[in-house]
Design an enzyme around this catalytic site. Structure first.
Site, PDB file in Angstrom:
ATOM      1  N   TYR A   1      34.284  12.024 -23.772  1.00 47.57           N
ATOM      2  CA  TYR A   1      33.736  11.641 -25.084  1.00 47.57           C
ATOM      3  C   TYR A   1      34.106  10.191 -25.408  1.00 47.57           C
ATOM      4  O   TYR A   1      33.244   9.364 -25.741  1.00 47.57           O
ATOM      5  CB  TYR A   1      34.244  12.585 -26.180  1.00 47.57           C
ATOM      6  CG  TYR A   1      33.827  12.111 -27.551  1.00 47.57           C
ATOM      7  CD1 TYR A   1      32.494  12.119 -27.923  1.00 47.57           C
ATOM      8  CD2 TYR A   1      34.771  11.588 -28.460  1.00 47.57           C
ATOM      9  CE1 TYR A   1      32.091  11.634 -29.168  1.00 47.57           C
ATOM     10  CE2 TYR A   1      34.372  11.110 -29.689  1.00 47.57           C
ATOM     11  CZ  TYR A   1      33.040  11.131 -30.041  1.00 47.57           C
ATOM     12  OH  TYR A   1      32.643  10.639 -31.253  1.00 47.57           O
TER      13      TYR A   1
ATOM     14  N   SER B   1      32.755   5.165 -31.914  1.00 47.12           N
ATOM     15  CA  SER B   1      33.833   6.008 -32.464  1.00 47.12           C
ATOM     16  C   SER B   1      35.158   5.282 -32.276  1.00 47.12           C
ATOM     17  O   SER B   1      35.298   4.451 -31.363  1.00 47.12           O
ATOM     18  CB  SER B   1      33.886   7.329 -31.697  1.00 47.12           C
ATOM     19  OG  SER B   1      35.094   8.029 -31.963  1.00 47.12           O
TER      20      SER B   1
HETATM   21  C1  8X3 Z   1      35.397  11.106 -33.370  1.00 42.22           C
HETATM   22  C2  8X3 Z   1      36.402  10.461 -34.213  1.00 42.22           C
HETATM   23  O1  8X3 Z   1      38.847  10.562 -34.931  1.00 42.22           O
HETATM   24  O2  8X3 Z   1      37.653  12.674 -34.650  1.00 42.22           O
HETATM   25  O3  8X3 Z   1      34.335  10.242 -33.143  1.00 42.22           O
HETATM   26  O4  8X3 Z   1      38.259  11.341 -32.684  1.00 42.22           O
HETATM   27  S1  8X3 Z   1      37.883  11.308 -34.118  1.00 42.22           S
END
Ligand code: 8X3
Length: 249
Positions: A148, A135
């Site tokens: 996260y 991510s």
């Molecule tokens: C999540 C991407 O930009 O919503 O993996 O944090 S974001």
């Protein structure tokens, strides 16, 4: 002979879109996930080229049973897409639930490495490829990203480490780092809060799951001598903010 790809977390979002993309290109696709009824629906949609393997990625025993039960035509896995993962909560660390943190680590880190470990011998034998879904949160810390973002930084670094360990074996490894994408991901993160979902995506022209599916397909179908190490992708509407400075009153 058709190539075979295993996609974890194929019941929604990137995973389901990726399953569709590879079946469309003539691949055999194994889709995993907890929700058997979603996998059955994908099977009904995609036909014989799709095999649903229902298990929770945090349940290693169930994973092994499902892998041992792969039918003919799906046993030799050429590409592993480690897509299963989730975010829980957007609150700063002091207000976050510890159970949310351990659930994210269990799925995004422990589940991912467990599946990878079990499939590695076959991937090495077949000179396959591993595509890990990290991510932008691995690269860009933001308030409420805490654990996260840390799990995704793990996924990114694990990908690079695998590249190094698999040196000379012909196995390709890629970390894909998507930004804002419209999917169930945000409903899960916000505990099903549709208003928060609408507020986040309203007017944002976010990435769509098929954008990521197309990226995964491109990465996995490069010539055998080409390795895309990492690839960060955002919607045009998303960019970076500056550092924050707290001042005493
Ligand atoms: C999540 C991407 O930009 O919503 O993996 O944090 S974001």
């Amino acid at each position: 002979m058709a190539k075979t790809i295993l996609i974890s977390g194929a019941t929604a979002g990137f995973g389901a879109a990726t399953a569709r993309r590879f079946v469309q290109a003539g691949w055999h696709v194994i889709g995993t996930g907890r929700r058997a009824e979603r996998l059955d629906a994908l099977k009904a949609e995609l036909g014989e080229a799709f095999h649903g393997a229902a298990f929770d990625i945090t349940d290693e025993a169930a994973m092994l049973v499902a892998l041992a039960a792969l039918p003919e035509g799906f046993k030799g896995i050429d590409v592993l897409v480690n897509n299963a993962g989730l975010a829980l909560g957007t609150k700063p660390a002091p207000q976050s639930a510890l159970s949310d943190w351990t659930t994210m680590i269990g799925t995004n880190v422990t589940g991912l490495v467990t599946l990878t470990h079990h499939l590695l011998p076959g991937l090495v034998e077949r000179k396959g490829a591993i595509v890990n879904i990290a991510s932008v949160a691995a690269n860009w810390p933001y308030s409420g990203g805490n654990v996260y973002g840390a799990t995704k930084a793990f996924v990114q670094q694990f990908s690079l480490g695998l590249r190094s360990d698999l040196h000379g074996k012909g196995v390709r490894v890629t970390s894909i780092e998507p930004g804002l994408c419209e999917s169930e991901f945000t409903l899960v993160r916000n505990g099903g809060d549709q208003k928060a979902y609408d507020a986040l995506y309203g007017g944002a022209n976010a990435l769509q799951p098929h954008d990521i599916a197309e990226t995964i397909f491109w990465v996995a179908t490069q010539p055998a001598h080409v390795n895309v190490n990492s690839l960060e992708i955002m919607p045009v509407s998303q960019s970076f903010a500056g550092f924050q400075v707290h001042r005493e009153a």
